[in-house]
Design a protein around this motif. Structure first.
Motif, PDB file in Angstrom:
ATOM      1  N   SER A  56       0.815  -1.209   0.000  1.00 35.38           N
ATOM      2  CA  SER A  56       0.000   0.000   0.000  1.00 35.38           C
ATOM      3  C   SER A  56       0.850   1.262   0.000  1.00 35.38           C
ATOM      4  O   SER A  56       1.831   1.368   0.732  1.00 35.38           O
ATOM      5  CB  SER A  56      -0.917   0.022   1.230  1.00 35.38           C
ATOM      6  N   GLN A  57       0.445   2.227  -0.826  1.00 36.25           N
ATOM      7  CA  GLN A  57       1.031   3.561  -0.777  1.00 36.25           C
ATOM      8  C   GLN A  57       0.117   4.515  -0.008  1.00 36.25           C
ATOM      9  O   GLN A  57       0.351   5.711   0.020  1.00 36.25           O
ATOM     10  CB  GLN A  57       1.250   4.094  -2.194  1.00 36.25           C
ATOM     11  N   HIS A  58      -0.918   3.969   0.592  1.00 38.85           N
ATOM     12  CA  HIS A  58      -1.961   4.795   1.200  1.00 38.85           C
ATOM     13  C   HIS A  58      -2.251   4.353   2.636  1.00 38.85           C
ATOM     14  O   HIS A  58      -3.392   4.166   3.017  1.00 38.85           O
ATOM     15  CB  HIS A  58      -3.250   4.716   0.375  1.00 38.85           C
ATOM     16  N   VAL A 122      -6.499  12.521   3.407  1.00 37.05           N
ATOM     17  CA  VAL A 122      -5.846  11.295   3.863  1.00 37.05           C
ATOM     18  C   VAL A 122      -6.841  10.147   3.946  1.00 37.05           C
ATOM     19  O   VAL A 122      -6.607   9.055   3.424  1.00 37.05           O
ATOM     20  CB  VAL A 122      -5.183  11.525   5.241  1.00 37.05           C
ATOM     21  N   ASN A 125      -8.349   8.757   0.627  1.00 36.01           N
ATOM     22  CA  ASN A 125      -7.452   8.028  -0.264  1.00 36.01           C
ATOM     23  C   ASN A 125      -6.791   6.812   0.364  1.00 36.01           C
ATOM     24  O   ASN A 125      -6.223   5.991  -0.356  1.00 36.01           O
ATOM     25  CB  ASN A 125      -6.358   8.972  -0.780  1.00 36.01           C
ATOM     26  N   CYS A 126      -6.837   6.672   1.683  1.00 35.39           N
ATOM     27  CA  CYS A 126      -6.111   5.573   2.309  1.00 35.39           C
ATOM     28  C   CYS A 126      -6.862   4.255   2.180  1.00 35.39           C
ATOM     29  O   CYS A 126      -8.088   4.232   2.041  1.00 35.39           O
ATOM     30  CB  CYS A 126      -5.811   5.870   3.776  1.00 35.39           C
ATOM     31  N   ASP A 127      -6.109   3.152   2.190  1.00 32.64           N
ATOM     32  CA  ASP A 127      -6.732   1.826   2.143  1.00 32.64           C
ATOM     33  C   ASP A 127      -6.320   0.948   3.314  1.00 32.64           C
ATOM     34  O   ASP A 127      -6.845  -0.142   3.478  1.00 32.64           O
ATOM     35  CB  ASP A 127      -6.434   1.111   0.817  1.00 32.64           C
ATOM     36  N   ARG A 150     -11.782  -0.058   4.428  1.00 25.86           N
ATOM     37  CA  ARG A 150     -10.330   0.018   4.597  1.00 25.86           C
ATOM     38  C   ARG A 150      -9.847  -1.144   5.461  1.00 25.86           C
ATOM     39  O   ARG A 150     -10.555  -1.603   6.346  1.00 25.86           O
ATOM     40  CB  ARG A 150      -9.934   1.354   5.239  1.00 25.86           C
ATOM     41  N   LYS A 206       3.859  12.199  -1.775  1.00 24.74           N
ATOM     42  CA  LYS A 206       2.921  11.922  -2.854  1.00 24.74           C
ATOM     43  C   LYS A 206       1.668  12.804  -2.733  1.00 24.74           C
ATOM     44  O   LYS A 206       1.202  13.072  -1.624  1.00 24.74           O
ATOM     45  CB  LYS A 206       2.521  10.444  -2.856  1.00 24.74           C
ATOM     46  N   GLN A 208      -1.408  12.138  -3.017  1.00 23.13           N
ATOM     47  CA  GLN A 208      -2.586  11.567  -2.389  1.00 23.13           C
ATOM     48  C   GLN A 208      -2.639  11.857  -0.888  1.00 23.13           C
ATOM     49  O   GLN A 208      -3.663  11.713  -0.265  1.00 23.13           O
ATOM     50  CB  GLN A 208      -2.640  10.033  -2.592  1.00 23.13           C
ATOM     51  N   TYR A 209      -1.517  12.275  -0.308  1.00 26.93           N
ATOM     52  CA  TYR A 209      -1.506  12.623   1.109  1.00 26.93           C
ATOM     53  C   TYR A 209      -1.673  14.111   1.341  1.00 26.93           C
ATOM     54  O   TYR A 209      -1.542  14.608   2.434  1.00 26.93           O
ATOM     55  CB  TYR A 209      -0.198  12.158   1.748  1.00 26.93           C
TER      56      TYR A 209
END
Length: 211
Positions: A56-58, A122, A125-127, A150, A206, A208-209
């Motif tokens: 994960s990047q999130h 945050v 977009n987070c998983d 999530r 990134k 997305q953060y």
């Protein structure tokens, strides 16, 4: 039945349905963790976090008020720095990490609504959520339909069994002394990352953060 006489008659006549959020059978009541985590549990959490971070990047760390009560601020900041992920808190957990810290992305707002700006970006977009001493995980894990969207890694000193039955955790870690356990988990992650030659993808730089 008690009625506020200042309320309009049509409002007084309405039925209120209380949502069943938790299972309050005796075996599902909140309980205090009475033991320190052993080396096996610490290693298990380290592996679980690294496994999800590699996929994960999130990833986000979400803290509740007991994280402050347990004095976990510095340990959480160190974990966030190592994983290169943001930290947000519940409203009553505000101040767990310093707001001037580059990993602090604000609070989930009053009455459970997600705050604006960075914290909203945050969560949207987070998983994967690492929930640390977070008794109410609905705003961290659920969408508007109250469905879990999530992944959860739960770290607790006061495990809410009802919430655990409501949400599916990829890993649950319990310890009565997280101020001691979390630095050990961090060291275990550093060692495993070095031995396995792992390379994290993404991070706080990134878009997305919200960075």
């Amino acid at each position: 039945r008690c009625v506020n006489l200042a309320m309009p008659v049509d409002i007084q006549g309405q039925l209120v349905t209380v949502p069943k959020l938790l299972n309050f059978r005796p075996e599902n009541v909140s309980r205090k963790v009475l033991e320190r985590a052993g080396e096996e549990e610490i290693g298990g959490l380290a592996t679980a976090i690294l496994k999800e971070r590699m996929k994960s990047q999130h990833m986000v760390i979400f803290c509740g008020w007991r994280a402050a009560a347990e004095g976990l601020g510095n340990a959480i900041e160190d974990v966030a720095e190592f994983l290169d992920v943001p930290v947000i808190t519940s409203f009553d957990g505000k101040g767990v990490v310093g707001e001037g810290n580059g990993f602090s992305f604000g609070v989930a707002g009053i009455y459970g609504f997600v705050g604006g700006g960075k914290s909203q970006s945050v969560l949207e977009n987070c998983d994967v959520v690492i929930a640390i001493c977070l008794p109410d995980m609905s705003k961290a894990l659920s969408d508007k339909k109250d469905m879990q969207v999530r992944k959860l890694i739960q770290i607790e000193t006061d495990l809410m069994k009802g919430d655990t039955s409501r949400y599916i955790a990829r890993h649950t870690f319990e310890s009565n002394d997280l101020a001691v356990s979390l630095p050990k988990v961090l060291q275990a992650m550093k060692t495993e990352k070095e031995v396995m030659k792992l390379d994290f993808q993404g991070g706080l730089t990134k878009p997305q953060y919200g960075g």
